[in-house]
Design a protein around this motif. Structure first.
Motif, PDB file in Angstrom:
ATOM      1  N   LYS A  49      40.319 100.878 -73.406  1.00  0.00           N
ATOM      2  CA  LYS A  49      40.663  99.479 -73.697  1.00  0.00           C
ATOM      3  C   LYS A  49      40.037  98.543 -72.665  1.00  0.00           C
ATOM      4  CE  LYS A  49      45.064 100.484 -75.920  1.00  0.00           C
ATOM      5  NZ  LYS A  49      46.517 100.515 -75.731  1.00  0.00           N
ATOM      6  N   LYS A  50      40.132  98.925 -71.382  1.00  0.00           N
ATOM      7  CA  LYS A  50      39.547  98.097 -70.316  1.00  0.00           C
ATOM      8  C   LYS A  50      38.036  97.988 -70.481  1.00  0.00           C
ATOM      9  CE  LYS A  50      42.941  99.087 -66.715  1.00  0.00           C
ATOM     10  NZ  LYS A  50      43.171  99.697 -65.405  1.00  0.00           N
ATOM     11  N   ILE A  51      37.406  99.112 -70.753  1.00  0.00           N
ATOM     12  CA  ILE A  51      35.944  99.122 -70.897  1.00  0.00           C
ATOM     13  C   ILE A  51      35.530  98.275 -72.096  1.00  0.00           C
ATOM     14  CG2 ILE A  51      33.923 100.555 -71.413  1.00  0.00           C
ATOM     15  CD1 ILE A  51      35.350 102.816 -69.802  1.00  0.00           C
ATOM     16  N   ARG A  52      36.199  98.479 -73.231  1.00  0.00           N
ATOM     17  CA  ARG A  52      35.858  97.696 -74.430  1.00  0.00           C
ATOM     18  C   ARG A  52      36.040  96.202 -74.183  1.00  0.00           C
ATOM     19  NH1 ARG A  52      38.229 102.194 -77.359  1.00  0.00           N
ATOM     20  NH2 ARG A  52      36.591 103.148 -78.631  1.00  0.00           N
ATOM     21  N   SER A  53      37.128  95.848 -73.505  1.00  0.00           N
ATOM     22  CA  SER A  53      37.399  94.437 -73.215  1.00  0.00           C
ATOM     23  C   SER A  53      36.310  93.839 -72.324  1.00  0.00           C
ATOM     24  CB  SER A  53      38.763  94.308 -72.543  1.00  0.00           C
ATOM     25  OG  SER A  53      39.007  92.977 -72.180  1.00  0.00           O
ATOM     26  N   ALA A  54      35.949  94.558 -71.266  1.00  0.00           N
ATOM     27  CA  ALA A  54      34.899  94.073 -70.362  1.00  0.00           C
ATOM     28  C   ALA A  54      33.570  93.967 -71.103  1.00  0.00           C
ATOM     29  CB  ALA A  54      34.761  95.004 -69.158  1.00  0.00           C
ATOM     30  N   ILE A  67      30.056  96.263 -65.303  1.00  0.00           N
ATOM     31  CA  ILE A  67      30.509  97.294 -64.363  1.00  0.00           C
ATOM     32  C   ILE A  67      31.298  96.681 -63.216  1.00  0.00           C
ATOM     33  CG2 ILE A  67      29.703  99.043 -62.710  1.00  0.00           C
ATOM     34  CD1 ILE A  67      27.400  99.606 -64.717  1.00  0.00           C
ATOM     35  N   TYR A  68      30.822  95.576 -62.653  1.00  0.00           N
ATOM     36  CA  TYR A  68      31.547  94.902 -61.571  1.00  0.00           C
ATOM     37  C   TYR A  68      32.919  94.437 -62.052  1.00  0.00           C
ATOM     38  CZ  TYR A  68      26.936  94.512 -59.269  1.00  0.00           C
ATOM     39  OH  TYR A  68      25.712  94.762 -58.709  1.00  0.00           O
ATOM     40  N   SER A  69      32.990  93.935 -63.277  1.00  0.00           N
ATOM     41  CA  SER A  69      34.273  93.436 -63.791  1.00  0.00           C
ATOM     42  C   SER A  69      35.283  94.561 -63.970  1.00  0.00           C
ATOM     43  CB  SER A  69      34.068  92.673 -65.107  1.00  0.00           C
ATOM     44  OG  SER A  69      33.816  93.557 -66.177  1.00  0.00           O
ATOM     45  N   LEU A  70      34.809  95.795 -63.995  1.00  0.00           N
ATOM     46  CA  LEU A  70      35.697  96.956 -64.089  1.00  0.00           C
ATOM     47  C   LEU A  70      36.092  97.479 -62.706  1.00  0.00           C
ATOM     48  CD1 LEU A  70      33.904  98.712 -67.055  1.00  0.00           C
ATOM     49  CD2 LEU A  70      36.234  97.786 -67.075  1.00  0.00           C
ATOM     50  N   GLY A  71      35.696  96.763 -61.661  1.00  0.00           N
ATOM     51  CA  GLY A  71      36.074  97.148 -60.306  1.00  0.00           C
ATOM     52  C   GLY A  71      35.182  98.201 -59.699  1.00  0.00           C
ATOM     53  N   CYS A  72      33.995  98.371 -60.254  1.00  0.00           N
ATOM     54  CA  CYS A  72      33.050  99.357 -59.743  1.00  0.00           C
ATOM     55  C   CYS A  72      31.889  98.639 -59.071  1.00  0.00           C
ATOM     56  CB  CYS A  72      32.513 100.214 -60.886  1.00  0.00           C
ATOM     57  SG  CYS A  72      33.775 101.193 -61.693  1.00  0.00           S
ATOM     58  N   PHE A  73      31.449  99.185 -57.949  1.00  0.00           N
ATOM     59  CA  PHE A  73      30.395  98.533 -57.188  1.00  0.00           C
ATOM     60  C   PHE A  73      29.299  99.530 -56.817  1.00  0.00           C
ATOM     61  CE2 PHE A  73      34.136  95.990 -56.929  1.00  0.00           C
ATOM     62  CZ  PHE A  73      33.640  94.736 -57.203  1.00  0.00           C
ATOM     63  N   PRO A  74      28.443  99.859 -57.813  1.00  0.00           N
ATOM     64  CA  PRO A  74      27.353 100.794 -57.546  1.00  0.00           C
ATOM     65  C   PRO A  74      26.234 100.149 -56.740  1.00  0.00           C
ATOM     66  CG  PRO A  74      27.149  99.902 -59.763  1.00  0.00           C
ATOM     67  CD  PRO A  74      28.449  99.374 -59.188  1.00  0.00           C
ATOM     68  N   THR A  75      25.446 100.986 -56.099  1.00  0.00           N
ATOM     69  CA  THR A  75      24.223 100.488 -55.455  1.00  0.00           C
ATOM     70  C   THR A  75      23.232 100.160 -56.571  1.00  0.00           C
ATOM     71  OG1 THR A  75      23.195 102.659 -55.354  1.00  0.00           O
ATOM     72  CG2 THR A  75      24.578 102.023 -53.463  1.00  0.00           C
ATOM     73  N   GLN A  76      22.155  99.482 -56.215  1.00  0.00           N
ATOM     74  CA  GLN A  76      21.129  99.188 -57.225  1.00  0.00           C
ATOM     75  C   GLN A  76      20.537 100.481 -57.781  1.00  0.00           C
ATOM     76  OE1 GLN A  76      20.219  96.203 -58.679  1.00  0.00           O
ATOM     77  NE2 GLN A  76      22.087  95.545 -57.654  1.00  0.00           N
ATOM     78  N   ALA A  77      20.349 101.485 -56.936  1.00  0.00           N
ATOM     79  CA  ALA A  77      19.812 102.773 -57.393  1.00  0.00           C
ATOM     80  C   ALA A  77      20.776 103.421 -58.390  1.00  0.00           C
ATOM     81  CB  ALA A  77      19.557 103.696 -56.207  1.00  0.00           C
ATOM     82  N   ASP A  78      22.079 103.398 -58.064  1.00  0.00           N
ATOM     83  CA  ASP A  78      23.083 103.956 -58.983  1.00  0.00           C
ATOM     84  C   ASP A  78      23.097 103.192 -60.298  1.00  0.00           C
ATOM     85  OD1 ASP A  78      23.955 105.926 -57.207  1.00  0.00           O
ATOM     86  OD2 ASP A  78      25.585 104.691 -56.416  1.00  0.00           O
TER      87      ASP A  78
END
Length: 161
Positions: A16-21, A42-53
Motif C-alpha cells: 500500500k505504501k509503495i503503491r501510494s508513493a 524511493i526517498y518518499s518511502l524513507g529509503c536513501f540509496p547512494t547514486q550507485a545503488d
C-alpha cells in the motif's frame, strides 16, 4: 500460522505504501513513473540509496529505454528492499550534525543559495530540479532561509510508519 498472517499483513501494508508513493509520481495515471522520478519515489518511502545503488536499482526494475518504470516491476523490487532494510533512513541527529557543519557561523539557518552551493557542488550532487524541489519545501517563506532545526522533521522518516 500467526506469523504468516503477520507477514502477509506487513507485506500488504508495504505494498500500500509503495503503491501510494508510486501513484504520487504517476503523472499519466498509467502505472508508470518517469525513470528520473524514481529517486523521489524511493526517498518518499524513507529509503536513501547512494547514486550507485539507485542506478543499480533502476537497471534491476528494467527501465526499457522508454524513460519509464512500470509499477509491476517496481513493486516487487521495492518490497524486497523495504523488507531487507537495504537503504536505511538517515537518523535525525546525523542530519542535524550535517546542517550544523554547513552552518559555519552557527546562525541556526542556511541561506537558500548557500545550501544550493553545497548540495550541487559537493558529494553526490543534486540536480537543479531536485534542488528546486528541496528549496520549495524547506525555505521559510517569511524569513527566506532554511531554518534547519525546524524542518528536520520533514526530512526524517520513521522506518516503522
Amino acid at each position: 500460522m500467526a506469523d504468516n498472517n503477520q507477514s502477509a499483513e506487513a507485506q500488504s501494508d508495504i505494498h500500500k505504501k509503495i503503491r501510494s508513493a508510486f501513484k504520487t509520481f504517476d503523472f499519466l495515471s498509467n502505472n508508470t513513473v518517469e525513470a528520473c522520478e524514481i529517486n523521489s519515489v524511493i526517498y518518499s518511502l524513507g529509503c536513501f540509496p547512494t547514486q550507485a545503488d539507485l542506478h543499480a536499482f533502476i537497471s534491476e526494475v528494467g527501465e526499457d529505454n522508454s524513460g519509464f518504470i512500470e509499477l509491476d516491476k517496481f513493486l516487487p523490487a521495492m518490497t524486497k528492499i523495504l523488507l531487507e532494510h537495504r537503504f536505511p533512513p538517515i537518523p535525525e541527529e546525523r542530519l542535524l550534525q550535517a546542517f550544523e557543519v554547513l552552518d559555519k557561523e552557527k546562525k541556526g539557518y542556511l541561506e537558500p543559495e548557500e545550501l544550493r552551493k553545497y548540495m550541487t557542488e559537493e558529494g553526490e550532487p543534486f540536480t537543479q530540479e531536485e534542488m528546486e524541489e528541496m528549496l520549495t519545501a524547506l525555505v521559510d517563506n517569511k524569513q527566506k532561509c532554511v531554518l534547519y532545526k525546524e524542518v528536520i522533521g520533514q526530512l526524517v522518516i520513521d522506518p516503522d510508519t
